[in-house]
Design an enzyme around this catalytic site. Structure first.
Site, PDB file in Angstrom:
ATOM      1  N   SER A   1       0.817  -1.224   0.000  1.00 40.59           N
ATOM      2  CA  SER A   1       0.000   0.000   0.000  1.00 40.59           C
ATOM      3  C   SER A   1       0.848   1.270   0.000  1.00 40.59           C
ATOM      4  O   SER A   1       1.892   1.343   0.663  1.00 40.59           O
ATOM      5  CB  SER A   1      -0.875  -0.015   1.248  1.00 40.59           C
ATOM      6  OG  SER A   1      -1.435   1.261   1.468  1.00 40.59           O
TER       7      SER A   1
ATOM      8  N   GLU B   1       0.187   3.677   1.675  1.00 42.34           N
ATOM      9  CA  GLU B   1       0.228   4.168   3.058  1.00 42.34           C
ATOM     10  C   GLU B   1       1.620   3.974   3.672  1.00 42.34           C
ATOM     11  O   GLU B   1       1.983   4.667   4.622  1.00 42.34           O
ATOM     12  CB  GLU B   1      -0.810   3.447   3.919  1.00 42.34           C
ATOM     13  CG  GLU B   1      -2.227   3.954   3.749  1.00 42.34           C
ATOM     14  CD  GLU B   1      -2.411   5.375   4.274  1.00 42.34           C
ATOM     15  OE1 GLU B   1      -2.232   5.591   5.473  1.00 42.34           O
ATOM     16  OE2 GLU B   1      -2.720   6.271   3.475  1.00 42.34           O
TER      17      GLU B   1
ATOM     18  N   TYR C   1      -1.673   0.363  10.735  1.00 42.31           N
ATOM     19  CA  TYR C   1      -1.953  -0.327   9.459  1.00 42.31           C
ATOM     20  C   TYR C   1      -0.745  -0.239   8.534  1.00 42.31           C
ATOM     21  O   TYR C   1      -0.295  -1.237   7.956  1.00 42.31           O
ATOM     22  CB  TYR C   1      -3.180   0.304   8.781  1.00 42.31           C
ATOM     23  CG  TYR C   1      -3.360  -0.117   7.333  1.00 42.31           C
ATOM     24  CD1 TYR C   1      -3.929  -1.344   7.006  1.00 42.31           C
ATOM     25  CD2 TYR C   1      -2.952   0.721   6.283  1.00 42.31           C
ATOM     26  CE1 TYR C   1      -4.083  -1.734   5.671  1.00 42.31           C
ATOM     27  CE2 TYR C   1      -3.107   0.339   4.953  1.00 42.31           C
ATOM     28  CZ  TYR C   1      -3.673  -0.882   4.653  1.00 42.31           C
ATOM     29  OH  TYR C   1      -3.824  -1.268   3.330  1.00 42.31           O
TER      30      TYR C   1
HETATM   31  P1  NAP Z   1     -11.441  -4.771   1.799  1.00 41.44           P
HETATM   32  O1  NAP Z   1     -12.583  -4.416   0.907  1.00 41.44           O
HETATM   33  O2  NAP Z   1     -11.387  -4.236   3.188  1.00 41.44           O
HETATM   34  O3  NAP Z   1     -11.367  -6.382   1.867  1.00 41.44           O
HETATM   35  C1  NAP Z   1     -10.568  -7.040   2.821  1.00 41.44           C
HETATM   36  C2  NAP Z   1     -10.762  -8.543   2.676  1.00 41.44           C
HETATM   37  O4  NAP Z   1      -9.935  -9.212   3.638  1.00 41.44           O
HETATM   38  C3  NAP Z   1     -12.194  -9.039   2.910  1.00 41.44           C
HETATM   39  O5  NAP Z   1     -12.482 -10.040   1.979  1.00 41.44           O
HETATM   40  C4  NAP Z   1     -12.103  -9.649   4.316  1.00 41.44           C
HETATM   41  O6  NAP Z   1     -13.037 -10.678   4.553  1.00 41.44           O
HETATM   42  C5  NAP Z   1     -10.691 -10.235   4.278  1.00 41.44           C
HETATM   43  N1  NAP Z   1     -10.130 -10.520   5.608  1.00 41.44           N
HETATM   44  C6  NAP Z   1      -9.931  -9.628   6.603  1.00 41.44           C
HETATM   45  N2  NAP Z   1      -9.390 -10.244   7.660  1.00 41.44           N
HETATM   46  C7  NAP Z   1      -9.241 -11.566   7.331  1.00 41.44           C
HETATM   47  C8  NAP Z   1      -8.735 -12.725   8.003  1.00 41.44           C
HETATM   48  N3  NAP Z   1      -8.290 -12.665   9.254  1.00 41.44           N
HETATM   49  N4  NAP Z   1      -8.732 -13.903   7.342  1.00 41.44           N
HETATM   50  C9  NAP Z   1      -9.200 -13.978   6.086  1.00 41.44           C
HETATM   51  N5  NAP Z   1      -9.700 -12.930   5.396  1.00 41.44           N
HETATM   52  C10 NAP Z   1      -9.715 -11.733   6.022  1.00 41.44           C
HETATM   53  O7  NAP Z   1     -10.056  -4.363   1.093  1.00 41.44           O
HETATM   54  P2  NAP Z   1      -9.754  -3.913  -0.441  1.00 41.44           P
HETATM   55  O8  NAP Z   1      -9.994  -2.458  -0.584  1.00 41.44           O
HETATM   56  O9  NAP Z   1     -10.393  -4.882  -1.364  1.00 41.44           O
HETATM   57  O10 NAP Z   1      -8.173  -4.098  -0.471  1.00 41.44           O
HETATM   58  C11 NAP Z   1      -7.567  -5.347  -0.784  1.00 41.44           C
HETATM   59  C12 NAP Z   1      -6.165  -5.393  -0.225  1.00 41.44           C
HETATM   60  O11 NAP Z   1      -5.387  -4.343  -0.791  1.00 41.44           O
HETATM   61  C13 NAP Z   1      -6.061  -5.192   1.286  1.00 41.44           C
HETATM   62  O12 NAP Z   1      -4.961  -5.971   1.737  1.00 41.44           O
HETATM   63  C14 NAP Z   1      -5.748  -3.723   1.446  1.00 41.44           C
HETATM   64  O13 NAP Z   1      -5.086  -3.474   2.664  1.00 41.44           O
HETATM   65  C15 NAP Z   1      -4.858  -3.503   0.235  1.00 41.44           C
HETATM   66  N6  NAP Z   1      -4.847  -2.156  -0.345  1.00 41.44           N
HETATM   67  C16 NAP Z   1      -6.015  -1.527  -0.649  1.00 41.44           C
HETATM   68  C17 NAP Z   1      -5.986  -0.298  -1.265  1.00 41.44           C
HETATM   69  C18 NAP Z   1      -7.251   0.429  -1.659  1.00 41.44           C
HETATM   70  O14 NAP Z   1      -7.185   1.629  -1.940  1.00 41.44           O
HETATM   71  N7  NAP Z   1      -8.381  -0.258  -1.750  1.00 41.44           N
HETATM   72  C19 NAP Z   1      -4.749   0.296  -1.594  1.00 41.44           C
HETATM   73  C20 NAP Z   1      -3.578  -0.392  -1.283  1.00 41.44           C
HETATM   74  C21 NAP Z   1      -3.629  -1.626  -0.676  1.00 41.44           C
HETATM   75  P3  NAP Z   1     -14.499 -10.426   5.253  1.00 41.44           P
HETATM   76  O15 NAP Z   1     -15.448 -10.132   4.110  1.00 41.44           O
HETATM   77  O16 NAP Z   1     -14.754 -11.727   5.907  1.00 41.44           O
HETATM   78  O17 NAP Z   1     -14.350  -9.269   6.196  1.00 41.44           O
HETATM   79  O1  F7E Z   2      -9.085   8.161   3.919  1.00 49.86           O
HETATM   80  C1  F7E Z   2      -9.558  11.621   5.075  1.00 49.86           C
HETATM   81  C2  F7E Z   2      -8.623  10.725   5.867  1.00 49.86           C
HETATM   82  O2  F7E Z   2     -10.101   6.081   4.860  1.00 49.86           O
HETATM   83  C3  F7E Z   2      -8.584   9.023   2.920  1.00 49.86           C
HETATM   84  C4  F7E Z   2      -7.275   2.139   2.444  1.00 49.86           C
HETATM   85  O3  F7E Z   2      -7.813   1.437   1.344  1.00 49.86           O
HETATM   86  O4  F7E Z   2      -6.057   3.606   0.991  1.00 49.86           O
HETATM   87  C5  F7E Z   2      -7.009   3.581   2.040  1.00 49.86           C
HETATM   88  O5  F7E Z   2      -6.536   4.296   3.175  1.00 49.86           O
HETATM   89  C6  F7E Z   2      -8.341  10.407   3.492  1.00 49.86           C
HETATM   90  C7  F7E Z   2      -7.568  10.419   4.812  1.00 49.86           C
HETATM   91  O6  F7E Z   2      -8.372   5.938   2.973  1.00 49.86           O
HETATM   92  C8  F7E Z   2     -12.842  11.268   6.543  1.00 49.86           C
HETATM   93  O7  F7E Z   2      -8.138  11.398   7.025  1.00 49.86           O
HETATM   94  C9  F7E Z   2     -11.553  12.889   5.951  1.00 49.86           C
HETATM   95  O8  F7E Z   2      -6.609  11.437   4.785  1.00 49.86           O
HETATM   96  O9  F7E Z   2     -10.630   6.734   2.472  1.00 49.86           O
HETATM   97  P1  F7E Z   2      -9.651   6.689   3.580  1.00 49.86           P
HETATM   98  P2  F7E Z   2      -6.846   5.849   3.418  1.00 49.86           P
HETATM   99  O10 F7E Z   2      -6.645   6.091   4.857  1.00 49.86           O
HETATM  100  O11 F7E Z   2      -6.058   6.688   2.466  1.00 49.86           O
HETATM  101  C10 F7E Z   2      -4.792   3.036   1.311  1.00 49.86           C
HETATM  102  C11 F7E Z   2      -3.915   3.116   0.074  1.00 49.86           C
HETATM  103  C12 F7E Z   2      -4.894   1.689   1.901  1.00 49.86           C
HETATM  104  O12 F7E Z   2      -4.005   0.854   1.731  1.00 49.86           O
HETATM  105  C13 F7E Z   2      -5.986   1.463   2.898  1.00 49.86           C
HETATM  106  O13 F7E Z   2      -6.258   0.068   3.051  1.00 49.86           O
HETATM  107  O14 F7E Z   2      -9.614  10.995   3.792  1.00 49.86           O
HETATM  108  N1  F7E Z   2     -10.903  11.727   5.648  1.00 49.86           N
HETATM  109  N2  F7E Z   2     -12.731  12.624   6.512  1.00 49.86           N
HETATM  110  C14 F7E Z   2     -11.693  10.700   5.997  1.00 49.86           C
HETATM  111  N3  F7E Z   2     -11.516   9.367   5.887  1.00 49.86           N
HETATM  112  C15 F7E Z   2     -12.532   8.574   6.321  1.00 49.86           C
HETATM  113  N4  F7E Z   2     -12.390   7.228   6.200  1.00 49.86           N
HETATM  114  N5  F7E Z   2     -13.663   9.089   6.880  1.00 49.86           N
HETATM  115  C16 F7E Z   2     -13.876  10.439   7.028  1.00 49.86           C
HETATM  116  O15 F7E Z   2     -14.918  10.862   7.526  1.00 49.86           O
END
Ligand code: NAP
Ligand code: F7E
Length: 320
Positions: A124, A126, A148
């Site tokens: 990520s 992050e 995280y």
């Molecule tokens: P998400 O919607 O939160 O999905 C997370 C998945 O992980 C769900 O299927 C969840 O299952 C499963 N899971 C959580 N804890 C588990 C455990 N202990 N054992 C088995 N399965 C478990 O995440 P996403 O947005 O699709 O992201 C996919 C991956 O990419 C994650 O690793 C995330 O951290 C990473 N990532 C996301 C972003 C982004 O912007 N979306 C960017 C960079 C990296 P349940 O349905 O059972 O909860």
């Molecule tokens: O926040 C601001 C918050 O929770 C984005 C995950 O998929 O991407 C995601 O992480 C920004 C932050 O995503 C609210 O403070 C303001 O600056 O949508 P977010 P994230 O933290 O960037 C990375 C790449 C991952 O890997 C993670 O798994 O938005 N913000 N107000 C808020 N955020 C939330 N959630 N809620 C608010 O009310």
């Protein structure tokens, strides 16, 4: 013979798009799911009959070993994680277990039961946190700002380490934020588009948010799963930044989303300290040159298209 893939996190946003994509390519898709008292297949309802489910949990080594033995996959996509940044402050140890050590557990299973498979780790942006350079590349040092992000940095390094220690094909995709109509409602983009739809339809009066100044490089999840697959089609495992190369603030997201339904965000958005974070990531912007050059990957959905797609979908879901 058809290739097979095991997807952990198949019930999540990315898992659902990746499963669709691999099924279209003719893969046999195995989906790892954890036991739950309620159904979690909402995002893959339309394809669930084409997926073979294996029950396992990132916390349980024996179940992962069994999942690898049962599926005997050519490709493993490790998408499962505790992925919500704020929860990582309230449950830091659990986040480290799922998002950090979970990676080692699955790599151990792979080493013993599927050493010839190709492995993708969901790293990520992050991890860059308090960024050391702009834009961020595969070589930019990490400065994680949440439990995280610390767990993801561990997951990234252990993936590289298993590649180098055991000669496994283990690739890490450093993905910047990617969104879609299937994004969880607690993430800021979906929270906004769901809020806009509710306000437009008279179901809500305002929308409470944290900082509006944070900037992210937001892309479309459907584009990003193609990059994951491409990484595993290379001859050598490597790390790749996947990003659009442009950055926007939460405020800009709000402007486009509210404007799309003929409203002004200033009339509805309230700031609530509950949504402020102990440590914030102020700005992320990725350099996707390596992915473009080596994978031939590029994003197809612009920021504005993404925002409007999500607002339209939420309006439709709420009956608008
Ligand atoms: P998400 O919607 O939160 O999905 C997370 C998945 O992980 C769900 O299927 C969840 O299952 C499963 N899971 C959580 N804890 C588990 C455990 N202990 N054992 C088995 N399965 C478990 O995440 P996403 O947005 O699709 O992201 C996919 C991956 O990419 C994650 O690793 C995330 O951290 C990473 N990532 C996301 C972003 C982004 O912007 N979306 C960017 C960079 C990296 P349940 O349905 O059972 O909860
Ligand atoms: O926040 C601001 C918050 O929770 C984005 C995950 O998929 O991407 C995601 O992480 C920004 C932050 O995503 C609210 O403070 C303001 O600056 O949508 P977010 P994230 O933290 O960037 C990375 C790449 C991952 O890997 C993670 O798994 O938005 N913000 N107000 C808020 N955020 C939330 N959630 N809620 C608010 O009310």
């Amino acid at each position: 013979m058809a290739k097979s893939a095991l997807i952990t996190g198949i019930t999540g946003q990315d898992g659902s798009y990746l499963a669709e994509y691999l099924l279209d390519l003719g893969y046999d898709v195995f989906g790892m799911v954890r036991r739950s008292s309620t159904e979690t297949l909402e995002r893959i309802e339309h394809i669930k009959n084409k997926i073979e489910f294996v029950q396992a949990d990132l916390l349980d080594q024996a179940s992962l070993d069994k999942a690898l033995q049962t599926s005997s996959p050519d490709e493993i996509y490790n998408l499962a994680a505790q992925s919500f940044v704020p929860t990582s402050w309230s449950q830091p140890v659990l986040t480290a277990e799922f998002t950090g050590l979970g990676v080692t557990r699955i790599l151990e299973s792979m080493r013993h039961f599927a050493p010839d498979a190709k492995f993708y780790q969901a790293s990520s942006s992050e991890m860059y946190g308090k960024v050391r350079e702009v834009p961020q590349t595969e070589m930019t040092p990490f400065h994680p700002r949440s439990p995280y992000a610390v767990a993801k940095a561990y997951g990234h390094h252990i993936t590289v380490n298993y590649r180098e220690s055991y000669n496994l094909f283990a690739a890490s995709g450093i993905l910047f934020n990617h969104e879609s109509p299937r994004r969880g409602r607690e993430f800021v983009t979906r929270k906004i588009t769901d809020g806009v739809a509710r306000i437009k339809l008279g179901l809500a009066e305002n929308l409470a948010l944290g900082t509006l100044d944070a900037q992210r490089d937001w892309g479309f999840a459907g584009d990003y799963v193609r990059a994951m697959h491409l990484m595993l089609q290379q001859d050598q495992p490597d790390d790749f930044v996947v990003a659009t190369g442009s950055t926007h603030s939460v405020r800009e997201f709000l402007e486009i989303a509210f404007d799309h339904v003929g409203l002004k965000y200033e009339d509805y958005v309230v700031q609530d300290p509950r949504y402020m974070r102990p440590a914030e990531v102020d700005q992320l912007i990725g350099d996707n040159s390596k992915a473009r050059q080596i994978l031939g990957w590029e994003p197809t959905v612009t920021f504005e298209q993404l925002v409007k797609m999500m607002v339209d979908s939420d309006l439709q879901l709420l009956g608008g």
